[in-house]
Design a protein around this motif. Structure first.
Motif, mmCIF file in Angstrom:
data_model
loop_
_atom_site.group_PDB
_atom_site.id
_atom_site.type_symbol
_atom_site.label_atom_id
_atom_site.label_comp_id
_atom_site.label_asym_id
_atom_site.label_seq_id
_atom_site.Cartn_x
_atom_site.Cartn_y
_atom_site.Cartn_z
ATOM 1 N N ILE A 113 2.413 4.477 6.947
ATOM 2 C CA ILE A 113 1.188 3.698 7.105
ATOM 3 C C ILE A 113 1.272 2.520 6.146
ATOM 4 O O ILE A 113 1.552 2.695 4.959
ATOM 5 C CB ILE A 113 -0.060 4.546 6.806
ATOM 6 C CG1 ILE A 113 -0.163 5.702 7.820
ATOM 7 C CG2 ILE A 113 -1.313 3.691 6.835
ATOM 8 C CD1 ILE A 113 -1.331 6.634 7.597
ATOM 9 N N ASP A 114 1.044 1.326 6.679
ATOM 10 C CA ASP A 114 1.037 0.098 5.881
ATOM 11 C C ASP A 114 -0.423 -0.258 5.635
ATOM 12 O O ASP A 114 -1.087 -0.804 6.505
ATOM 13 C CB ASP A 114 1.772 -1.008 6.649
ATOM 14 C CG ASP A 114 2.213 -2.154 5.774
ATOM 15 O OD1 ASP A 114 2.274 -1.993 4.540
ATOM 16 O OD2 ASP A 114 2.499 -3.231 6.331
ATOM 17 N N LEU A 115 -0.924 0.097 4.459
ATOM 18 C CA LEU A 115 -2.331 -0.107 4.117
ATOM 19 C C LEU A 115 -2.622 -1.563 3.775
ATOM 20 O O LEU A 115 -1.729 -2.287 3.320
ATOM 21 C CB LEU A 115 -2.702 0.753 2.906
ATOM 22 C CG LEU A 115 -2.542 2.264 3.049
ATOM 23 C CD1 LEU A 115 -2.683 2.942 1.691
ATOM 24 C CD2 LEU A 115 -3.560 2.813 4.032
ATOM 25 N N SER A 116 -3.881 -1.963 3.958
ATOM 26 C CA SER A 116 -4.286 -3.266 3.430
ATOM 27 C C SER A 116 -4.149 -3.188 1.910
ATOM 28 O O SER A 116 -4.184 -2.100 1.320
ATOM 29 C CB SER A 116 -5.737 -3.568 3.807
ATOM 30 O OG SER A 116 -6.622 -2.674 3.136
ATOM 31 N N GLN A 117 -4.026 -4.337 1.275
ATOM 32 C CA GLN A 117 -3.883 -4.376 -0.178
ATOM 33 C C GLN A 117 -5.075 -3.680 -0.849
ATOM 34 O O GLN A 117 -4.914 -2.939 -1.812
ATOM 35 C CB GLN A 117 -3.771 -5.829 -0.648
ATOM 36 C CG GLN A 117 -3.535 -5.987 -2.119
ATOM 37 C CD GLN A 117 -3.284 -7.449 -2.507
ATOM 38 O OE1 GLN A 117 -3.519 -8.364 -1.729
ATOM 39 N NE2 GLN A 117 -2.804 -7.644 -3.706
ATOM 40 N N GLU A 118 -6.274 -3.902 -0.316
ATOM 41 C CA GLU A 118 -7.489 -3.314 -0.899
ATOM 42 C C GLU A 118 -7.495 -1.791 -0.760
ATOM 43 O O GLU A 118 -7.874 -1.075 -1.691
ATOM 44 C CB GLU A 118 -8.744 -3.904 -0.235
ATOM 45 C CG GLU A 118 -8.962 -5.379 -0.519
ATOM 46 C CD GLU A 118 -8.175 -6.320 0.420
ATOM 47 O OE1 GLU A 118 -8.413 -7.524 0.347
ATOM 48 O OE2 GLU A 118 -7.336 -5.845 1.220
ATOM 49 N N ALA A 119 -7.086 -1.286 0.399
ATOM 50 C CA ALA A 119 -7.048 0.164 0.600
ATOM 51 C C ALA A 119 -6.014 0.809 -0.322
ATOM 52 O O ALA A 119 -6.279 1.843 -0.943
ATOM 53 C CB ALA A 119 -6.745 0.490 2.061
ATOM 54 N N PHE A 120 -4.839 0.198 -0.421
ATOM 55 C CA PHE A 120 -3.788 0.721 -1.295
ATOM 56 C C PHE A 120 -4.276 0.740 -2.742
ATOM 57 O O PHE A 120 -4.133 1.747 -3.447
ATOM 58 C CB PHE A 120 -2.530 -0.132 -1.167
ATOM 59 C CG PHE A 120 -1.314 0.455 -1.837
ATOM 60 C CD1 PHE A 120 -0.378 1.159 -1.083
ATOM 61 C CD2 PHE A 120 -1.072 0.297 -3.199
ATOM 62 C CE1 PHE A 120 0.757 1.699 -1.681
ATOM 63 C CE2 PHE A 120 0.052 0.832 -3.806
ATOM 64 C CZ PHE A 120 0.974 1.540 -3.046
ATOM 65 N N ALA A 121 -4.866 -0.370 -3.202
ATOM 66 C CA ALA A 121 -5.321 -0.487 -4.590
ATOM 67 C C ALA A 121 -6.449 0.491 -4.912
ATOM 68 O O ALA A 121 -6.672 0.801 -6.084
ATOM 69 C CB ALA A 121 -5.762 -1.915 -4.882
ATOM 70 N N SER A 122 -7.143 0.996 -3.900
ATOM 71 C CA SER A 122 -8.217 1.955 -4.162
ATOM 72 C C SER A 122 -7.675 3.359 -4.444
ATOM 73 O O SER A 122 -8.400 4.202 -4.967
ATOM 74 C CB SER A 122 -9.217 1.991 -3.001
ATOM 75 O OG SER A 122 -8.687 2.679 -1.892
ATOM 76 N N ILE A 123 -6.402 3.615 -4.117
ATOM 77 C CA ILE A 123 -5.833 4.950 -4.360
ATOM 78 C C ILE A 123 -4.620 4.948 -5.282
ATOM 79 O O ILE A 123 -4.233 6.001 -5.778
ATOM 80 C CB ILE A 123 -5.470 5.664 -3.037
ATOM 81 C CG1 ILE A 123 -4.387 4.916 -2.253
ATOM 82 C CG2 ILE A 123 -6.706 5.912 -2.203
ATOM 83 C CD1 ILE A 123 -3.822 5.686 -1.069
ATOM 84 N N ALA A 124 -4.006 3.764 -5.476
ATOM 85 C CA ALA A 124 -2.780 3.729 -6.288
ATOM 86 C C ALA A 124 -2.562 2.349 -6.893
ATOM 87 O O ALA A 124 -3.106 1.350 -6.425
ATOM 88 C CB ALA A 124 -1.577 4.108 -5.436
ATOM 89 N N ASP A 125 -1.743 2.322 -7.911
ATOM 90 C CA ASP A 125 -1.360 1.082 -8.576
ATOM 91 C C ASP A 125 -0.502 0.246 -7.615
ATOM 92 O O ASP A 125 0.575 0.688 -7.200
ATOM 93 C CB ASP A 125 -0.558 1.429 -9.822
ATOM 94 C CG ASP A 125 -0.143 0.221 -10.637
ATOM 95 O OD1 ASP A 125 -0.274 -0.923 -10.148
ATOM 96 O OD2 ASP A 125 0.341 0.427 -11.768
ATOM 97 N N PRO A 126 -0.960 -0.955 -7.249
ATOM 98 C CA PRO A 126 -0.187 -1.792 -6.334
ATOM 99 C C PRO A 126 1.214 -2.126 -6.845
ATOM 100 O O PRO A 126 2.115 -2.385 -6.038
ATOM 101 C CB PRO A 126 -1.032 -3.061 -6.197
ATOM 102 C CG PRO A 126 -2.415 -2.617 -6.526
ATOM 103 C CD PRO A 126 -2.248 -1.549 -7.571
ATOM 104 N N ASP A 127 1.419 -2.089 -8.159
ATOM 105 C CA ASP A 127 2.751 -2.364 -8.705
ATOM 106 C C ASP A 127 3.780 -1.330 -8.245
ATOM 107 O O ASP A 127 4.977 -1.593 -8.291
ATOM 108 C CB ASP A 127 2.720 -2.405 -10.238
ATOM 109 C CG ASP A 127 2.019 -3.651 -10.763
ATOM 110 O OD1 ASP A 127 1.888 -4.642 -10.004
ATOM 111 O OD2 ASP A 127 1.590 -3.624 -11.933
ATOM 112 N N SER A 128 3.321 -0.179 -7.797
ATOM 113 C CA SER A 128 4.252 0.852 -7.334
ATOM 114 C C SER A 128 4.883 0.481 -5.996
ATOM 115 O O SER A 128 5.990 0.916 -5.693
ATOM 116 C CB SER A 128 3.559 2.213 -7.235
ATOM 117 O OG SER A 128 2.516 2.162 -6.289
#
Length: 138
Positions: A113-128
């Motif tokens: 699943i390719d999440l939106s940046q906002e969805a990803f950042a709500s569950i994990a560090d985007p730097d990962s």
């Protein structure tokens, strides 16, 4: 005297069974996969063209795309761990987000699943960049 009781009971069971047969089967089956993220703009999308769908959205890989059948489906995505490609402990907070499938991830998609940046950042560090997830349709 027992006959009316059994008749009422059997009618009741038929009505209850009929009502339950129209309910979808509920499944708590969690699938394992990976998640990545993409950045705005989020339109156009394969499912909705130029119609905005908010920011808690995602693109589906071929694994769940189903020739467009995934469009509009809601998924609960939970960060499980890092993938050794980025931050060792990337998960934040509850690590869970509910998203709507609005697009198809390109053929060389790095995640399930390719999440939106906002969805990803709500569950994990985007730097990962990439995380291990569990997901299920809701």
């Amino acid at each position: 005297m027992a006959l009316p009781y059994f008749r009422i009971l059997s009618i009741t069971l038929v009505v209850v069974a009929s009502c339950l047969s129209h309910l979808p089967l509920l499944s708590n089956a969690q699938e394992a996969g990976t998640a990545t993220y993409y950045t705005p703009p989020y339109t156009p999308s394969a499912c909705y063209g130029y119609e905005e769908q908010g920011t808690m959205i995602a693109a589906a890989s071929d694994e769940i795309w189903n020739d467009g059948g995934a469009c509009g489906q809601m998924y609960q995505v939970t960060c499980v761990s890092g993938t050794n490609e980025g931050t060792p402990y990337p998960c934040w907070g509850s690590g869970t987000v509910e998203i709507k499938i609005v697009d198809h991830c390109p053929a060389r998609c790095r995640g399930t699943i390719d999440l939106s940046q906002e969805a990803f950042a709500s569950i994990a560090d985007p730097d990962s960049g990439v995380i291990n997830i569990s997901y299920q349709q809701v």
